[in-house]
Design an enzyme around this catalytic site. Structure first.
Site, PDB file in Angstrom:
ATOM      1  N   CYS A   1       0.837  -1.226   0.128  1.00  0.00           N
ATOM      2  CA  CYS A   1       0.006   0.042  -0.020  1.00  0.00           C
ATOM      3  C   CYS A   1       0.900   1.517   0.202  1.00  0.00           C
ATOM      4  O   CYS A   1       1.984   1.148   0.703  1.00  0.00           O
ATOM      5  CB  CYS A   1      -0.917  -0.136   1.067  1.00  0.00           C
ATOM      6  SG  CYS A   1      -2.190  -1.148   1.291  1.00  0.00           S
TER       7      CYS A   1
ATOM      8  N   GLY B   1       7.461  -8.246  -1.858  1.00  0.00           N
ATOM      9  CA  GLY B   1       6.959  -6.725  -1.543  1.00  0.00           C
ATOM     10  C   GLY B   1       8.211  -5.853  -1.215  1.00  0.00           C
ATOM     11  O   GLY B   1       8.633  -5.171  -2.000  1.00  0.00           O
TER      12      GLY B   1
ATOM     13  N   TYR C   1      -7.788  -8.610   7.440  1.00  0.00           N
ATOM     14  CA  TYR C   1      -8.858  -7.851   6.966  1.00  0.00           C
ATOM     15  C   TYR C   1     -10.404  -8.442   6.833  1.00  0.00           C
ATOM     16  O   TYR C   1     -10.413  -9.661   7.486  1.00  0.00           O
ATOM     17  CB  TYR C   1      -8.297  -7.348   5.699  1.00  0.00           C
ATOM     18  CG  TYR C   1      -7.130  -6.578   5.630  1.00  0.00           C
ATOM     19  CD1 TYR C   1      -7.216  -5.303   6.601  1.00  0.00           C
ATOM     20  CD2 TYR C   1      -6.271  -6.819   4.853  1.00  0.00           C
ATOM     21  CE1 TYR C   1      -6.118  -4.612   6.764  1.00  0.00           C
ATOM     22  CE2 TYR C   1      -4.945  -5.918   5.249  1.00  0.00           C
ATOM     23  CZ  TYR C   1      -4.863  -4.716   5.971  1.00  0.00           C
ATOM     24  OH  TYR C   1      -3.606  -4.205   5.994  1.00  0.00           O
TER      25      TYR C   1
END
Length: 333
Positions: A2, A299, A159
């Site tokens: 993000c 990532g 989440y």
């Protein structure tokens, strides 16, 4: 990863340059950050969204650029649930109250806050759950129209979908809580809703293989779930872990999540991706050669070096073509 750099869910030049640089550096597949299917599904007010048609144009530019570089691009469709409405992490990781600027009321399977001092999320009604299933479908329709090659459902890291899966965060007594069948119902309904609209795109699911906490979601349930989604047309399971609760007992080290991916791969036969603390070319290569996973996803390494693929190729003495604009840089290696 993000970027917390969107405005009202809209992508901008930051996202184009951020994602585009990975494709220019020969990454085979770039997966866009968690993209919210409703405004309330954002982790922060700076998250990307795909809950309305107007958000499609800027994302189309990104997809077109990646394809122009010969790469593939995926999108993570997500809803943060009780972990939503937080500030940008470089400002504060605290949740923002609904009555304050950039804050909103969070929702979840059960009214249990992530931190005790936070305002509890509102428990979703059955009708609201069904609305969210349709919101995932609508976002998937937009993603297909834009041209994403991979549609990934984010069912990991505590989440919303993960909150339904874990008995530590789901204490419902209706058809969406209690048994394994009930706790997985939300995810399976989403898969059923979006599979017909993803056409020839690849449908992935990202899961947390374990909560790293007693009484939580675990590897045996993960295997059972993957067996089910495999029959529903899911092509890849992207295996991470943790994130559901603060009291998780996790030891982060090199390859610490690879055994989860390996076991799921061996017991289900589904194509499996692995993540986490994979930093070196020989390390990633060994995972693939030893058939511990089918795909390695990285990532943070790409945040450190957007052209990590070129570095890995050099480390493994594999010659891959550089962009002609950058080939002079190769001469210095």
């Amino acid at each position: 990863m993000c970027q917390y750099s969107a405005i009202d869910g809209f992508a901008n030049n930051w996202h184009l340059v951020h994602i585009g640089q990975f494709a220019a550096g020969k990454a085979a597949l770039v997966i866009q950050e968690a993209t919210a299917i409703t405004p309330e599904g954002r982790i922060t007010y700076g998250d990307l969204g795909l809950w309305k048609d107007e958000q499609m144009s800027a994302l189309q530019d990104i997809v077109n650029f990646v394809h122009d570089q010969g790469g593939l691009i995926g999108i993570q469709l997500a809803h943060a649930g009780r972990k939503a409405s937080t500030d940008k992490p470089w400002i504060s990781r605290a949740q923002i109250a609904p009555e304050k600027a950039n804050g909103w009321q969070t929702v979840a399977p059960s009214p249990i806050p992530y931190y005790p001092e936070e305002r509890p999320p509102l428990m979703l009604s059955v009708s609201q759950i069904q609305e969210l299933v349709q919101a995932f479908r609508s976002a998937a329709v937009r993603a297909v129209e834009i041209g994403y090659d991979v549609i990934e459902l984010h069912a990991a890291h505590g989440y919303l979908i993960h909150q339904f899966l874990s008995p530590l965060t789901n204490q419902r007594t209706d058809e969406y809580g209690g048994s394994f069948e009930n706790r997985t119902r939300f995810l399976l309904e989403i898969v059923s809703a979006i599979k017909p609209v993803v056409e020839n795109r690849s449908l992935w699911i990202r899961i947390s293989a374990t909560d790293w906490a007693d009484g939580g979601w675990g590897i045996l349930e993960s295997i059972k779930l993957v067996d089910i989604v495999k029959t529903m047309g899911v092509e890849v399971v992207d295996v991470s872990s943790g994130g559901a609760v603060r009291h998780q007992e996790i030891i982060v080290k090199e390859n610490y999540q690879v055994p989860f991916a390996h076991r799921i791969k061996e017991e289900t036969g589904l194509l499996t991706g692995t993540v986490g603390m994979i930093k070196r070319a020989v390390q990633a290569e060994a995972i693939i050669e030893q058939k511990k996973a089918d795909i390695v996803l990285i990532g943070r390494g790409f945040l450190q070096n957007p052209h990590l693929v070129l570095q890995f190729a050099d480390d493994l003495r594999v010659d891959i073509p550089w962009l002609p604009q950058y080939v002079r840089g190769k001469e210095t290696l």
